[in-house]
Motif scaffolding. Structure first.
Motif, PDB file in Angstrom:
ATOM      1  N   ALA A  17       4.677  12.543  -0.678  1.00 42.24           N
ATOM      2  CA  ALA A  17       4.893  11.389  -0.802  1.00 42.24           C
ATOM      3  C   ALA A  17       3.320  10.572  -0.241  1.00 42.24           C
ATOM      4  O   ALA A  17       2.907   9.546  -0.865  1.00 42.24           O
ATOM      5  N   LYS A  18       2.854  11.182   0.816  1.00 43.43           N
ATOM      6  CA  LYS A  18       1.667  10.646   1.231  1.00 43.43           C
ATOM      7  C   LYS A  18       0.364  10.800   0.151  1.00 43.43           C
ATOM      8  O   LYS A  18      -0.472   9.832  -0.157  1.00 43.43           O
ATOM      9  N   SER A  23      -2.808   7.920  -4.124  1.00 40.21           N
ATOM     10  CA  SER A  23      -3.272   7.848  -5.201  1.00 40.21           C
ATOM     11  C   SER A  23      -3.163   6.248  -5.687  1.00 40.21           C
ATOM     12  O   SER A  23      -3.828   5.617  -6.555  1.00 40.21           O
ATOM     13  N   MET A  24      -1.730   5.768  -5.316  1.00 42.14           N
ATOM     14  CA  MET A  24      -1.399   4.543  -5.696  1.00 42.14           C
ATOM     15  C   MET A  24      -2.306   3.394  -4.959  1.00 42.14           C
ATOM     16  O   MET A  24      -2.792   2.394  -5.660  1.00 42.14           O
ATOM     17  N   LYS A  29      -2.914  -0.734  -5.553  1.00 39.63           N
ATOM     18  CA  LYS A  29      -1.672  -1.127  -4.944  1.00 39.63           C
ATOM     19  C   LYS A  29      -1.542  -1.308  -3.448  1.00 39.63           C
ATOM     20  O   LYS A  29      -2.621  -0.777  -2.755  1.00 39.63           O
ATOM     21  N   SER A  30      -0.789  -2.364  -2.984  1.00 38.88           N
ATOM     22  CA  SER A  30      -0.881  -2.651  -1.451  1.00 38.88           C
ATOM     23  C   SER A  30      -0.388  -1.277  -0.643  1.00 38.88           C
ATOM     24  O   SER A  30       0.398  -0.566  -1.423  1.00 38.88           O
ATOM     25  N   ALA A  31      -0.787  -1.305   0.531  1.00 39.83           N
ATOM     26  CA  ALA A  31      -0.029  -0.187   1.329  1.00 39.83           C
ATOM     27  C   ALA A  31       1.361   0.109   1.401  1.00 39.83           C
ATOM     28  O   ALA A  31       2.006   1.335   1.331  1.00 39.83           O
ATOM     29  N   THR A  32       1.879  -1.247   1.582  1.00 42.39           N
ATOM     30  CA  THR A  32       3.593  -1.092   1.472  1.00 42.39           C
ATOM     31  C   THR A  32       3.988  -0.798   0.082  1.00 42.39           C
ATOM     32  O   THR A  32       4.945   0.215  -0.049  1.00 42.39           O
ATOM     33  N   ALA A  33       3.541  -1.204  -1.145  1.00 38.85           N
ATOM     34  CA  ALA A  33       4.090  -0.749  -2.357  1.00 38.85           C
ATOM     35  C   ALA A  33       3.602   0.626  -2.762  1.00 38.85           C
ATOM     36  O   ALA A  33       4.639   1.405  -3.224  1.00 38.85           O
ATOM     37  N   ALA A  34       2.468   1.077  -2.302  1.00 39.47           N
ATOM     38  CA  ALA A  34       2.258   2.309  -2.453  1.00 39.47           C
ATOM     39  C   ALA A  34       3.133   3.464  -1.640  1.00 39.47           C
ATOM     40  O   ALA A  34       3.507   4.382  -2.298  1.00 39.47           O
ATOM     41  N   LYS A  35       3.472   3.147  -0.461  1.00 36.49           N
ATOM     42  CA  LYS A  35       4.310   3.889   0.316  1.00 36.49           C
ATOM     43  C   LYS A  35       5.741   3.995  -0.416  1.00 36.49           C
ATOM     44  O   LYS A  35       6.319   5.121  -0.466  1.00 36.49           O
ATOM     45  N   ARG A  36       6.398   2.933  -0.600  1.00 35.94           N
ATOM     46  CA  ARG A  36       7.583   2.745  -1.364  1.00 35.94           C
ATOM     47  C   ARG A  36       7.367   3.594  -2.612  1.00 35.94           C
ATOM     48  O   ARG A  36       8.481   4.303  -2.786  1.00 35.94           O
ATOM     49  N   ILE A  37       6.539   3.422  -3.364  1.00 34.88           N
ATOM     50  CA  ILE A  37       6.201   4.330  -4.688  1.00 34.88           C
ATOM     51  C   ILE A  37       6.199   5.637  -4.433  1.00 34.88           C
ATOM     52  O   ILE A  37       6.916   6.520  -5.165  1.00 34.88           O
TER      53      ILE A  37
END
Length: 50
Positions: A17-18, A23-24, A29-37
């Protein structure tokens, strides 16, 4: 006797996930969106393996 806390993801899944999140972030992508993805991708793979 206390039973230990059950983890939602294994260490390997956390690493995956990390990696996806990193990569995102590179793609803008924002940090929040990247973590969610990242965790959504791990969830998808977890479901497919069952």
């Amino acid at each position: 006797m206390p039973e230990g806390r059950r983890r939602r993801f294994t260490e390997k899944q956390d690493r995956q996930a990390k990696h996806v999140a990193a990569s995102m972030r590179k793609r803008g992508k924002s940090a929040t969106a990247a973590k969610r993805i990242g965790y959504a991708t791990v969830n998808k793979r977890k479901k497919q393996s069952k």
